[in-house]
Design a protein around this motif. Structure first.
Motif, short mmCIF file in Angstrom:
data_model
loop_
_atom_site.label_atom_id
_atom_site.label_comp_id
_atom_site.label_asym_id
_atom_site.label_seq_id
_atom_site.Cartn_x
_atom_site.Cartn_y
_atom_site.Cartn_z
N HIS A 120 -5.41 0.30 -7.30
CA HIS A 120 -3.96 0.18 -7.51
C HIS A 120 -3.57 -1.26 -7.80
O HIS A 120 -4.32 -2.19 -7.53
CB HIS A 120 -3.22 0.65 -6.26
CG HIS A 120 -3.24 2.13 -6.08
ND1 HIS A 120 -2.44 2.97 -6.80
CD2 HIS A 120 -3.99 2.91 -5.27
CE1 HIS A 120 -2.67 4.22 -6.45
NE2 HIS A 120 -3.62 4.21 -5.51
N LYS A 121 -2.34 -1.37 -8.25
CA LYS A 121 -1.75 -2.71 -8.43
C LYS A 121 -1.88 -3.51 -7.14
O LYS A 121 -1.69 -2.95 -6.06
CB LYS A 121 -0.26 -2.55 -8.75
CG LYS A 121 0.01 -1.60 -9.86
CD LYS A 121 1.44 -1.04 -9.79
CE LYS A 121 1.55 0.08 -10.81
NZ LYS A 121 2.84 0.71 -10.88
N ARG A 122 -2.18 -4.76 -7.28
CA ARG A 122 -2.19 -5.70 -6.15
C ARG A 122 -3.07 -5.24 -4.98
O ARG A 122 -2.78 -5.55 -3.84
CB ARG A 122 -0.76 -5.89 -5.59
CG ARG A 122 0.29 -6.18 -6.62
CD ARG A 122 0.46 -7.62 -6.87
NE ARG A 122 0.97 -8.33 -5.72
CZ ARG A 122 0.93 -9.64 -5.59
NH1 ARG A 122 0.38 -10.37 -6.52
NH2 ARG A 122 1.44 -10.21 -4.54
N ASN A 123 -4.11 -4.45 -5.28
CA ASN A 123 -4.95 -4.01 -4.16
C ASN A 123 -6.23 -4.84 -4.08
O ASN A 123 -6.69 -5.43 -5.05
CB ASN A 123 -5.30 -2.54 -4.29
CG ASN A 123 -4.33 -1.64 -3.51
OD1 ASN A 123 -4.62 -0.49 -3.25
ND2 ASN A 123 -3.17 -2.21 -3.11
C1 LIG Z 1 -2.40 -0.85 -2.61
O1 LIG Z 1 -1.68 -0.11 -3.59
C2 LIG Z 1 -0.70 0.75 -3.05
C3 LIG Z 1 -0.14 1.57 -4.19
O2 LIG Z 1 0.28 0.76 -5.27
C4 LIG Z 1 0.35 -0.06 -2.33
O3 LIG Z 1 1.30 0.79 -1.76
C5 LIG Z 1 -0.33 -0.86 -1.22
O4 LIG Z 1 0.59 -1.69 -0.60
C6 LIG Z 1 -1.46 -1.69 -1.78
N1 LIG Z 1 -2.19 -2.31 -0.69
C7 LIG Z 1 -2.50 -3.61 -0.67
C8 LIG Z 1 -3.29 -4.06 0.50
O5 LIG Z 1 -2.16 -4.37 -1.53
#
Ligand SMILES: *[C@@H]1O[C@H](CO)[C@@H](O)[C@H](O)[C@H]1NC(C)=O
Ligand SMILES: *[C@@H]1O[C@H](CO)[C@@H](O)[C@H](O)[C@H]1NC(C)=O
Ligand SMILES: *[C@@H]1O[C@H](CO)[C@@H](O)[C@H](O)[C@H]1NC(C)=O
Ligand SMILES: *[C@@H]1O[C@H](CO)[C@@H](O)[C@H](O)[C@H]1NC(C)=O
Length: 168
Positions: free
Chosen positions: A81-84
């Motif tokens: 996912h974005k920013r993961n």
């Molecule tokens: C990972 O992606 C999800 C969906 O976009 C998001 O809700 C979640 O905050 C993200 N987790 C991190 C650790 O960035």
């Protein structure tokens, strides 16, 4: 089309770090056998706010003095996912034979206190922009891992290290 998405979304390449090292054994025997047993945690981050990443293929291998040793890890495809951030624990345990050529490097590093092991991660990915899968990228991630020489389990000093990542 791809070009326009590119201009609008300006995808950035992943960031990667070695975030933890659990060394227990890394030695070269007198018959040039490398005996090793250590675990690394590699964290790969998708820094994009609007772009997801499909990892169609991802594999990792360790090298010492550019010589691959140990098994090659292959991970199942996944979507990031974005920013993961995804953390991969990698366990390297076994022995590699006939590493006479690394002896000088090994002895020098043993004196200096750190063994430098290279971690090479090969990827094949596509971007997810809105509902569209676009592009085919194969960024290679190179990490210089520092294995502390004295480490035998307890109280390991460790430096988190940043990896080099090819651009998309
Ligand atoms: C990972 O992606 C999800 C969906 O976009 C998001 O809700 C979640 O905050 C993200 N987790 C991190 C650790 O960035
Ligand atoms: C070298 O020594 C290691 C450890 O003592 C042993 O496991 C290995 O079989 C030896 N290799 C050869 C090629 O003799
Ligand atoms: C590798 O090291 C771990 C942690 O010290 C230990 O639990 C494990 O038994 C070792 N494996 C081998 C094959 O030596
Ligand atoms: C770790 O290795 C050092 C140096 O070889 C030794 O002095 C120390 O006792 C070892 N520690 C453990 C917990 O085995």
């Amino acid at each position: 089309m791809v070009f326009i998405l590119w201009i609008i979304y300006r995808p950035k390449t992943v960031r990667a770090h070695v975030t933890a090292v659990f060394p227990s054994v890394f030695t070269l025997t007198s018959n040039s056998t490398l005996v090793y047993n250590f675990t690394l945690h590699v964290s790969i981050q998708n820094p994009n706010r609007k772009v997801g990443l499909y990892y169609d293929d991802i594999s990792a291998e360790a090298q010492y003095d550019s010589i691959p040793f140990g098994l090659v890890y292959k991970f199942p495809p996944f979507f990031q996912h974005k920013r993961n951030i995804t953390v991969f624990p990698l366990v390297f345990v076994g022995r590699a034979f006939g590493l006479r050529s690394v002896q000088k490097k090994f002895e020098r590093e043993k004196r200096e206190g750190w063994f430098y092991v290279e971690l090479k991660i090969c990827t094949k990915m596509r971007l997810k922009i809105e509902f569209v899968k676009v592009g085919r990228y194969s960024p290679e991630i190179d990490c210089a891992v520092k294995l502390p020489v004295m480490a035998n389990g307890s109280d390991v000093k460790f430096e988190r290290s940043e990896c080099d990542v090819d651009k998309f």
